[in-house]
Design an enzyme around this catalytic site. Structure first.
Site, PDB file in Angstrom:
ATOM      1  N   LYS A  69      24.573  55.288  11.175  1.00  0.00           N
ATOM      2  CA  LYS A  69      23.135  55.036  11.360  1.00  0.00           C
ATOM      3  C   LYS A  69      22.356  55.394  10.094  1.00  0.00           C
ATOM      4  CE  LYS A  69      23.019  53.344  15.590  1.00  0.00           C
ATOM      5  NZ  LYS A  69      22.551  51.983  15.907  1.00  0.00           N
TER       6      LYS A  69
ATOM      7  N   TYR B  59      29.306  58.191  14.040  1.00  0.00           N
ATOM      8  CA  TYR B  59      28.164  57.366  14.483  1.00  0.00           C
ATOM      9  C   TYR B  59      26.922  57.682  13.641  1.00  0.00           C
ATOM     10  CZ  TYR B  59      24.351  56.037  17.746  1.00  0.00           C
ATOM     11  OH  TYR B  59      23.215  55.523  18.326  1.00  0.00           O
TER      12      TYR B  59
END
Ligand SMILES: NC(=O)c1ccc[n+]([C@@H]2O[C@H](COP(=O)([O-])OP(=O)(O)OC[C@H]3O[C@@H](n4cnc5c(N)ncnc54)[C@H](OP(=O)(O)O)[C@@H]3O)[C@@H](O)[C@H]2O)c1
Length: 267
Positions: free
Chosen positions: A172, A168
Protein backbone atom coordinates in the site's frame (compact mmCIF):
# COMPACT_ATOMS: atom_id res chain seq x y z
CA UNK A 1 -25.09 11.26 -15.45
CA UNK A 2 -21.72 9.78 -14.47
CA UNK A 3 -19.85 6.62 -15.35
CA UNK A 4 -17.83 4.69 -12.78
CA UNK A 5 -15.44 1.79 -13.18
CA UNK A 6 -14.74 -0.08 -9.94
CA UNK A 7 -12.45 -3.08 -9.51
CA UNK A 8 -13.01 -5.98 -7.13
CA UNK A 9 -16.79 -5.64 -6.88
CA UNK A 10 -17.65 -9.28 -6.13
CA UNK A 11 -17.71 -8.64 -2.38
CA UNK A 12 -16.57 -6.36 0.42
CA UNK A 13 -16.14 -2.65 -0.18
CA UNK A 14 -16.32 -3.08 -3.94
CA UNK A 15 -19.82 -4.51 -3.89
CA UNK A 16 -20.95 -1.74 -1.54
CA UNK A 17 -19.56 0.90 -3.93
CA UNK A 18 -21.72 -0.67 -6.65
CA UNK A 19 -24.74 -0.86 -4.37
CA UNK A 20 -24.57 2.79 -3.33
CA UNK A 21 -23.59 4.32 -6.67
CA UNK A 22 -26.16 2.33 -8.65
CA UNK A 23 -29.06 3.70 -6.60
CA UNK A 24 -28.94 6.67 -8.98
CA UNK A 25 -30.28 5.25 -12.26
CA UNK A 26 -28.51 8.02 -14.17
CA UNK A 27 -25.14 6.55 -13.16
CA UNK A 28 -23.49 3.83 -15.23
CA UNK A 29 -21.62 1.43 -12.95
CA UNK A 30 -19.11 -0.98 -14.41
CA UNK A 31 -17.47 -3.49 -12.12
CA UNK A 32 -14.45 -5.73 -12.67
CA UNK A 33 -14.73 -9.23 -11.23
CA UNK A 34 -12.85 -12.47 -11.50
CA UNK A 35 -15.96 -14.65 -11.39
CA UNK A 36 -18.57 -12.95 -13.53
CA UNK A 37 -21.23 -15.66 -13.26
CA UNK A 38 -21.17 -15.70 -9.47
CA UNK A 39 -21.30 -11.90 -9.23
CA UNK A 40 -24.12 -11.67 -11.78
CA UNK A 41 -26.09 -14.00 -9.52
CA UNK A 42 -25.30 -11.85 -6.46
CA UNK A 43 -26.28 -8.66 -8.30
CA UNK A 44 -29.53 -10.20 -9.53
CA UNK A 45 -30.36 -11.35 -5.99
CA UNK A 46 -29.25 -8.30 -4.00
CA UNK A 47 -29.56 -5.46 -6.52
CA UNK A 48 -32.37 -6.79 -8.63
CA UNK A 49 -33.64 -4.50 -11.35
CA UNK A 50 -30.55 -2.25 -11.46
CA UNK A 51 -30.08 -2.05 -15.20
CA UNK A 52 -27.22 0.42 -14.78
CA UNK A 53 -24.86 -2.23 -13.35
CA UNK A 54 -22.48 -3.90 -15.80
CA UNK A 55 -19.95 -6.60 -14.93
CA UNK A 56 -16.75 -7.33 -16.79
CA UNK A 57 -14.46 -10.30 -16.22
CA UNK A 58 -10.82 -9.50 -15.52
CA UNK A 59 -7.92 -10.21 -13.23
CA UNK A 60 -5.47 -7.64 -11.88
CA UNK A 61 -2.61 -10.04 -12.58
CA UNK A 62 -3.59 -10.56 -16.23
CA UNK A 63 -2.65 -7.57 -18.39
CA UNK A 64 -4.51 -8.90 -21.43
CA UNK A 65 -7.73 -9.20 -19.41
CA UNK A 66 -7.38 -5.59 -18.20
CA UNK A 67 -6.84 -4.40 -21.76
CA UNK A 68 -9.92 -6.30 -22.89
CA UNK A 69 -11.88 -4.89 -19.96
CA UNK A 70 -10.99 -1.34 -20.96
CA UNK A 71 -12.19 -2.06 -24.52
CA UNK A 72 -15.47 -3.34 -23.07
CA UNK A 73 -15.84 -0.22 -20.92
CA UNK A 74 -15.34 1.96 -24.00
CA UNK A 75 -18.11 0.04 -25.77
CA UNK A 76 -20.51 0.53 -22.85
CA UNK A 77 -19.75 4.23 -22.32
CA UNK A 78 -19.04 5.38 -25.86
CA UNK A 79 -15.29 5.75 -25.38
CA UNK A 80 -15.08 7.83 -22.20
CA UNK A 81 -15.18 7.36 -18.46
CA UNK A 82 -15.76 9.74 -15.55
CA UNK A 83 -14.45 7.95 -12.46
CA UNK A 84 -12.24 4.99 -11.58
CA UNK A 85 -12.20 3.40 -8.13
CA UNK A 86 -9.27 0.98 -7.96
CA UNK A 87 -10.54 -1.10 -5.08
CA UNK A 88 -9.41 -4.67 -5.83
CA UNK A 89 -6.59 -5.89 -3.64
CA UNK A 90 -4.94 -8.98 -2.28
CA UNK A 91 -5.53 -9.07 1.48
CA UNK A 92 -3.70 -11.78 3.35
CA UNK A 93 -4.67 -13.62 6.47
CA UNK A 94 -1.38 -15.55 6.70
CA UNK A 95 0.76 -12.43 7.19
CA UNK A 96 -1.87 -10.31 8.90
CA UNK A 97 -0.73 -10.55 12.50
CA UNK A 98 2.79 -11.89 12.89
CA UNK A 99 6.01 -9.86 12.66
CA UNK A 100 8.72 -10.46 10.06
CA UNK A 101 10.74 -12.58 12.52
CA UNK A 102 7.94 -15.20 12.66
CA UNK A 103 7.01 -14.96 8.98
CA UNK A 104 10.70 -15.61 8.34
CA UNK A 105 10.24 -19.22 9.47
CA UNK A 106 8.74 -19.85 6.03
CA UNK A 107 11.00 -17.76 3.77
CA UNK A 108 9.58 -19.08 0.50
CA UNK A 109 6.03 -18.37 1.60
CA UNK A 110 7.07 -14.91 2.78
CA UNK A 111 8.72 -14.17 -0.54
CA UNK A 112 5.65 -15.34 -2.47
CA UNK A 113 3.45 -13.21 -0.27
CA UNK A 114 5.58 -10.11 -0.89
CA UNK A 115 5.64 -10.71 -4.64
CA UNK A 116 1.90 -11.47 -4.85
CA UNK A 117 1.08 -8.33 -2.88
CA UNK A 118 3.20 -6.25 -5.22
CA UNK A 119 1.84 -7.93 -8.34
CA UNK A 120 -1.84 -7.40 -7.49
CA UNK A 121 -1.84 -4.22 -5.42
CA UNK A 122 0.85 -2.24 -7.25
CA UNK A 123 1.69 -3.63 -10.70
CA UNK A 124 -1.95 -4.46 -11.48
CA UNK A 125 -3.08 -0.95 -10.66
CA UNK A 126 -0.23 0.65 -12.62
CA UNK A 127 -1.24 -1.36 -15.69
CA UNK A 128 -4.88 -0.48 -15.11
CA UNK A 129 -4.16 3.26 -14.80
CA UNK A 130 -2.04 3.25 -17.95
CA UNK A 131 -4.79 1.48 -19.89
CA UNK A 132 -7.73 3.45 -18.56
CA UNK A 133 -6.43 7.01 -18.36
CA UNK A 134 -7.14 7.68 -22.08
CA UNK A 135 -10.86 7.05 -21.40
CA UNK A 136 -10.79 9.23 -18.27
CA UNK A 137 -9.15 12.07 -20.23
CA UNK A 138 -12.26 12.08 -22.44
CA UNK A 139 -14.68 11.92 -19.48
CA UNK A 140 -16.12 14.68 -17.30
CA UNK A 141 -15.28 13.49 -13.78
CA UNK A 142 -11.54 13.00 -14.33
CA UNK A 143 -10.91 11.25 -11.01
CA UNK A 144 -8.90 8.06 -10.52
CA UNK A 145 -9.05 6.92 -6.91
CA UNK A 146 -7.01 4.05 -5.49
CA UNK A 147 -8.24 2.49 -2.28
CA UNK A 148 -5.23 2.38 -0.02
CA UNK A 149 -4.71 1.77 3.69
CA UNK A 150 -3.51 3.65 6.74
CA UNK A 151 -1.34 0.58 7.30
CA UNK A 152 0.81 1.95 4.50
CA UNK A 153 1.57 5.04 6.58
CA UNK A 154 5.15 4.84 7.85
CA UNK A 155 4.56 7.18 10.82
CA UNK A 156 1.84 4.92 12.16
CA UNK A 157 4.01 1.80 11.85
CA UNK A 158 6.92 3.56 13.58
CA UNK A 159 5.04 5.30 16.38
CA UNK A 160 2.72 2.44 17.33
CA UNK A 161 5.05 -0.55 16.75
CA UNK A 162 2.55 -1.76 14.18
CA UNK A 163 4.49 -4.71 12.76
CA UNK A 164 1.29 -6.46 11.61
CA UNK A 165 0.32 -6.88 7.94
CA UNK A 166 3.87 -6.12 6.77
CA UNK A 167 3.72 -7.37 3.15
CA UNK A 168 0.28 -5.79 2.63
CA UNK A 169 1.41 -2.50 4.23
CA UNK A 170 4.49 -2.38 1.99
CA UNK A 171 2.29 -2.85 -1.08
CA UNK A 172 0.00 0.00 0.00
CA UNK A 173 2.94 2.36 0.62
CA UNK A 174 4.14 1.50 -2.89
CA UNK A 175 0.64 2.09 -4.28
CA UNK A 176 0.61 5.53 -2.62
CA UNK A 177 3.86 6.38 -4.42
CA UNK A 178 2.62 5.01 -7.74
CA UNK A 179 -0.43 7.28 -7.45
CA UNK A 180 1.82 10.25 -6.63
CA UNK A 181 3.80 9.53 -9.81
CA UNK A 182 0.60 9.33 -11.90
CA UNK A 183 -0.46 12.66 -10.42
CA UNK A 184 2.93 14.11 -11.29
CA UNK A 185 2.37 13.10 -14.91
CA UNK A 186 -1.32 13.97 -15.29
CA UNK A 187 -1.71 17.08 -13.13
CA UNK A 188 -1.36 19.15 -16.31
CA UNK A 189 -4.43 17.35 -17.71
CA UNK A 190 -6.54 18.01 -14.60
CA UNK A 191 -6.94 14.32 -13.82
CA UNK A 192 -7.14 13.75 -10.08
CA UNK A 193 -5.14 10.71 -9.01
CA UNK A 194 -5.35 10.12 -5.28
CA UNK A 195 -5.52 7.38 -2.64
CA UNK A 196 -8.32 7.16 -0.09
CA UNK A 197 -8.29 4.70 2.81
CA UNK A 198 -11.47 3.32 4.36
CA UNK A 199 -10.29 2.83 7.93
CA UNK A 200 -10.95 -0.58 9.44
CA UNK A 201 -14.09 -2.02 7.91
CA UNK A 202 -15.75 -5.30 8.75
CA UNK A 203 -15.98 -7.27 5.52
CA UNK A 204 -15.84 -10.62 7.24
CA UNK A 205 -12.35 -11.62 6.17
CA UNK A 206 -10.83 -11.68 9.66
CA UNK A 207 -12.38 -13.74 12.42
CA UNK A 208 -13.13 -11.16 15.14
CA UNK A 209 -12.60 -13.86 17.77
CA UNK A 210 -8.97 -14.44 16.89
CA UNK A 211 -6.65 -13.55 19.77
CA UNK A 212 -4.04 -12.33 17.32
CA UNK A 213 -6.33 -9.47 16.38
CA UNK A 214 -6.27 -8.07 19.91
CA UNK A 215 -2.66 -6.86 19.80
CA UNK A 216 -3.34 -4.90 16.62
CA UNK A 217 -6.62 -3.51 17.95
CA UNK A 218 -4.78 -2.44 21.13
CA UNK A 219 -2.32 -0.47 19.00
CA UNK A 220 -5.21 1.04 17.02
CA UNK A 221 -6.77 2.19 20.31
CA UNK A 222 -3.53 3.83 21.38
CA UNK A 223 -3.43 5.62 18.04
CA UNK A 224 -7.10 6.62 18.15
CA UNK A 225 -8.50 6.40 21.71
CA UNK A 226 -12.05 6.78 20.34
CA UNK A 227 -11.64 3.76 18.04
CA UNK A 228 -14.33 1.26 18.94
CA UNK A 229 -14.08 -1.37 16.24
CA UNK A 230 -14.61 -1.68 12.50
CA UNK A 231 -16.75 0.86 10.68
CA UNK A 232 -19.98 -0.50 9.15
CA UNK A 233 -19.42 -0.99 5.46
CA UNK A 234 -22.17 1.40 4.30
CA UNK A 235 -20.73 4.22 6.42
CA UNK A 236 -17.19 3.52 5.19
CA UNK A 237 -18.26 3.83 1.55
CA UNK A 238 -20.28 6.99 2.22
CA UNK A 239 -17.17 8.54 3.77
CA UNK A 240 -14.91 7.55 0.89
CA UNK A 241 -17.35 8.87 -1.72
CA UNK A 242 -17.62 12.12 0.22
CA UNK A 243 -13.82 12.58 0.26
CA UNK A 244 -13.71 11.68 -3.43
CA UNK A 245 -16.45 14.19 -4.20
CA UNK A 246 -14.79 17.04 -2.29
CA UNK A 247 -11.25 16.42 -3.58
CA UNK A 248 -9.84 18.13 -6.63
CA UNK A 249 -6.60 18.95 -8.41
CA UNK A 250 -7.35 22.65 -7.89
CA UNK A 251 -7.63 22.15 -4.11
CA UNK A 252 -4.21 20.47 -4.08
CA UNK A 253 -5.41 16.93 -3.40
CA UNK A 254 -3.69 15.34 -6.38
CA UNK A 255 -1.25 12.56 -5.53
CA UNK A 256 -2.20 12.55 -1.85
CA UNK A 257 -3.09 9.56 0.26
CA UNK A 258 -5.90 10.53 2.63
CA UNK A 259 -8.17 8.75 5.05
CA UNK A 260 -11.94 8.36 5.05
CA UNK A 261 -11.97 11.65 6.95
CA UNK A 262 -10.09 13.49 4.18
CA UNK A 263 -6.96 13.86 6.31
CA UNK A 264 -4.19 11.72 7.80
CA UNK A 265 -6.29 10.42 10.71
CA UNK A 266 -6.51 6.78 9.69
CA UNK A 267 -8.92 5.53 12.36
N1 LIG B 1 -11.62 -3.95 4.92
C1 LIG B 1 -10.78 -3.12 5.52
O1 LIG B 1 -10.79 -2.96 6.75
C2 LIG B 1 -9.80 -2.34 4.70
C3 LIG B 1 -8.94 -1.47 5.38
C4 LIG B 1 -8.05 -0.71 4.65
C5 LIG B 1 -8.03 -0.81 3.28
N2 LIG B 1 -8.87 -1.66 2.64
C6 LIG B 1 -8.81 -1.72 1.18
O2 LIG B 1 -10.12 -1.67 0.65
C7 LIG B 1 -10.19 -2.39 -0.58
C8 LIG B 1 -11.29 -3.42 -0.52
O3 LIG B 1 -11.04 -4.27 0.59
P1 LIG B 1 -12.09 -5.33 1.11
O4 LIG B 1 -11.96 -5.35 2.57
O5 LIG B 1 -13.39 -5.11 0.47
O6 LIG B 1 -11.41 -6.68 0.54
P2 LIG B 1 -12.05 -8.07 0.09
O7 LIG B 1 -13.37 -8.30 0.75
O8 LIG B 1 -10.96 -9.08 0.28
O9 LIG B 1 -12.31 -7.87 -1.46
C9 LIG B 1 -11.23 -7.73 -2.31
C10 LIG B 1 -11.76 -7.72 -3.73
O10 LIG B 1 -10.61 -7.64 -4.61
C11 LIG B 1 -10.75 -8.66 -5.57
N3 LIG B 1 -9.46 -9.14 -6.04
C12 LIG B 1 -8.45 -9.68 -5.30
N4 LIG B 1 -7.46 -10.04 -6.11
C13 LIG B 1 -7.85 -9.74 -7.37
C14 LIG B 1 -7.26 -9.90 -8.65
N5 LIG B 1 -6.06 -10.48 -8.79
N6 LIG B 1 -7.93 -9.46 -9.73
C15 LIG B 1 -9.15 -8.91 -9.61
N7 LIG B 1 -9.77 -8.74 -8.43
C16 LIG B 1 -9.13 -9.16 -7.33
C17 LIG B 1 -11.49 -9.79 -4.89
O11 LIG B 1 -12.05 -10.62 -5.87
P3 LIG B 1 -12.59 -12.11 -5.58
O12 LIG B 1 -13.93 -11.92 -4.94
O13 LIG B 1 -12.62 -12.75 -6.91
O14 LIG B 1 -11.60 -12.74 -4.63
C18 LIG B 1 -12.50 -9.02 -4.07
O15 LIG B 1 -13.65 -8.71 -4.83
C19 LIG B 1 -8.81 -3.00 -0.77
O16 LIG B 1 -8.03 -2.17 -1.61
C20 LIG B 1 -8.23 -3.01 0.63
O17 LIG B 1 -6.83 -2.99 0.64
C21 LIG B 1 -9.76 -2.45 3.33
Amino acid sequence: MSSYFITGVARGLGFEFVRQLSTNPANTIIGLVRDKTATEKKVSEELSGRKNVHLIQGDMVDYASLKKAVDEIATITGGKLDYVIANAAFLSVWAAFEPFSLLAKEPEKLEKELVDMFTVNVVGNIHLFNLITPLVLKGNGKKIIAISSGLGDQEMAINYELFQNAPYSISKTALDMAVAKFHAEYRKDDVLFMCISPGMVDTGYIDPETALLNDMIGKFMKYAPDFNGPTPIDVAIQRILSVMDKSSVEAGDGGKSLSQFGNKQWL
